[in-house]
Design a protein around this motif. Structure first.
Motif, PDB file in Angstrom:
ATOM      1  N   THR A  19       8.362  -2.067 -45.799  1.00 23.86           N
ATOM      2  CA  THR A  19       7.907  -1.064 -44.835  1.00 23.86           C
ATOM      3  C   THR A  19       6.826  -0.164 -45.412  1.00 23.86           C
ATOM      4  OG1 THR A  19      10.150  -1.035 -43.923  1.00 23.86           O
ATOM      5  CG2 THR A  19       8.677   0.748 -43.277  1.00 23.86           C
ATOM      6  N   TYR A  23       2.889   0.096 -44.232  1.00 24.07           N
ATOM      7  CA  TYR A  23       2.371   1.384 -43.749  1.00 24.07           C
ATOM      8  C   TYR A  23       1.165   1.830 -44.568  1.00 24.07           C
ATOM      9  CZ  TYR A  23       2.163   6.375 -42.745  1.00 24.07           C
ATOM     10  OH  TYR A  23       1.731   7.630 -42.395  1.00 24.07           O
ATOM     11  N   THR A  27      -2.673   2.099 -43.124  1.00 24.57           N
ATOM     12  CA  THR A  27      -3.332   3.398 -43.176  1.00 24.57           C
ATOM     13  C   THR A  27      -4.646   3.305 -43.943  1.00 24.57           C
ATOM     14  OG1 THR A  27      -1.186   4.525 -43.126  1.00 24.57           O
ATOM     15  CG2 THR A  27      -3.071   5.813 -43.871  1.00 24.57           C
ATOM     16  N   ALA A  39      -0.347   8.320 -47.624  1.00 21.17           N
ATOM     17  CA  ALA A  39       0.710   7.404 -47.180  1.00 21.17           C
ATOM     18  C   ALA A  39       1.573   6.989 -48.372  1.00 21.17           C
ATOM     19  CB  ALA A  39       0.095   6.172 -46.523  1.00 21.17           C
ATOM     20  N   CYS A  43       5.595   7.747 -48.821  1.00 19.57           N
ATOM     21  CA  CYS A  43       6.579   6.683 -49.062  1.00 19.57           C
ATOM     22  C   CYS A  43       7.331   6.919 -50.366  1.00 19.57           C
ATOM     23  CB  CYS A  43       5.883   5.324 -49.096  1.00 19.57           C
ATOM     24  SG  CYS A  43       5.255   4.784 -47.489  1.00 19.57           S
ATOM     25  N   VAL A  83       7.766   2.644 -34.340  1.00 14.42           N
ATOM     26  CA  VAL A  83       6.485   2.503 -35.041  1.00 14.42           C
ATOM     27  C   VAL A  83       5.786   1.213 -34.609  1.00 14.42           C
ATOM     28  CG1 VAL A  83       5.414   2.181 -37.311  1.00 14.42           C
ATOM     29  CG2 VAL A  83       7.214   3.881 -37.018  1.00 14.42           C
ATOM     30  N   THR A  87       2.214   1.253 -32.753  1.00 17.93           N
ATOM     31  CA  THR A  87       1.090   0.536 -33.363  1.00 17.93           C
ATOM     32  C   THR A  87       0.470  -0.441 -32.378  1.00 17.93           C
ATOM     33  OG1 THR A  87       2.132   0.707 -35.549  1.00 17.93           O
ATOM     34  CG2 THR A  87       0.401  -0.946 -35.291  1.00 17.93           C
ATOM     35  N   LYS A 111       5.248  10.716 -41.942  1.00 19.01           N
ATOM     36  CA  LYS A 111       5.603   9.396 -41.428  1.00 19.01           C
ATOM     37  C   LYS A 111       6.092   8.493 -42.555  1.00 19.01           C
ATOM     38  CE  LYS A 111       3.875   5.687 -38.461  1.00 19.01           C
ATOM     39  NZ  LYS A 111       2.718   5.207 -37.659  1.00 19.01           N
ATOM     40  N   LEU A 115       9.835   6.831 -42.877  1.00 18.76           N
ATOM     41  CA  LEU A 115      10.001   5.383 -42.981  1.00 18.76           C
ATOM     42  C   LEU A 115      10.948   5.004 -44.116  1.00 18.76           C
ATOM     43  CD1 LEU A 115       6.390   4.062 -42.305  1.00 18.76           C
ATOM     44  CD2 LEU A 115       8.428   3.556 -40.968  1.00 18.76           C
ATOM     45  N   PHE A 192       6.406  -4.486 -38.492  1.00 18.52           N
ATOM     46  CA  PHE A 192       7.359  -3.382 -38.360  1.00 18.52           C
ATOM     47  C   PHE A 192       8.565  -3.805 -37.515  1.00 18.52           C
ATOM     48  CE2 PHE A 192       3.695  -0.445 -39.325  1.00 18.52           C
ATOM     49  CZ  PHE A 192       4.246   0.071 -40.478  1.00 18.52           C
TER      50      PHE A 192
END
Length: 204
Positions: A19, A23, A27, A39, A43, A83, A87, A111, A115, A192
């Motif tokens: 994930t 992401y 990004t 990002a 995470c 998500v 998207t 975000k 996640l 996702f």
């Protein structure tokens, strides 16, 4: 205290696309190098709640309580599906021609945190993974646990930043092709959704 075996195992775990990687890459493609860093930061920060749960013993509860595990898993599944849908629907997000509104650093980080926080597999992972590398004769096992966790998080951040830089390097190819943009939007949405489905059907 930090063995070569731990470093190699952690590197393999971090390199496996999941994930956070998806992401970060998406990004980086959409908003560039700076956004991919945020990002990656989000995470990585999303690991902290799972680390805290492990240290405080909550991971043991998660491991033994089916209800607690399923509640967090359901939240993670629903968020991943959300998500995926967002998207797929948001065509402006992949119009990486400079005209699309950029998201703030705070929203990108948040975000990423959500996640990873809403992934119960990480808590179980920390419970099963880290204790294997703590020396039984260690005088301060908690300190060693925190050290190994810090190394794992630093490695996660470094690898995710690298993923983001690679994605940024291919950004111009994305800008020049509407077909590639549509393909990426559908691919990331499917990825996702696939992760959400895999989490939904997993037992532990």
């Amino acid at each position: 205290m930090v063995s070569i075996e731990f470093l190699l195992t952690s590197l393999v775990v971090v390199l496996i696309p999941g994930t956070g990687v998806i992401y970060t890459v998406s990004t980086g493609l959409v908003q560039g190098r700076r956004a991919s860093f945020f990002a990656s930061l989000g995470c990585t920060a999303g690991i902290v709640p799972h680390l805290a749960a492990t240290v405080l013993g909550l991971a043991a509860v998660m491991h033994t309580s089916a209800l607690a595990f399923r509640a967090l898993k359901l939240a993670g599944v629903l968020y991943l599906f959300y998500v995926a849908y967002a998207t797929w629907r948001d065509t402006s997000a992949f119009a990486v021609d400079g005209g699309a509104p950029a998201r703030s650093a705070g929203s990108i980080v948040l975000k990423g945190v959500l996640l990873n926080t809403l992934n119960p597999k990480l808590t179980i992972f920390f419970l099963a993974f880290l204790p294997q590398f703590i020396a039984p004769q260690a005088a301060r096992p908690l300190l060693q646990l925190l050290l190994l966790s810090g190394v794992f998080m630093a490695m996660t951040l470094a690898v995710f930043v690298l993923y983001g830089l690679v994605a940024h390097a291919f950004r111009h190819q994305v800008v020049e092709s509407a077909r590639v943009q549509r393909w990426l939007r559908c691919s990331f949405s499917a990825a996702f959704a696939g992760l959400g489905a895999r989490l939904a059907v997993s037992d532990r």
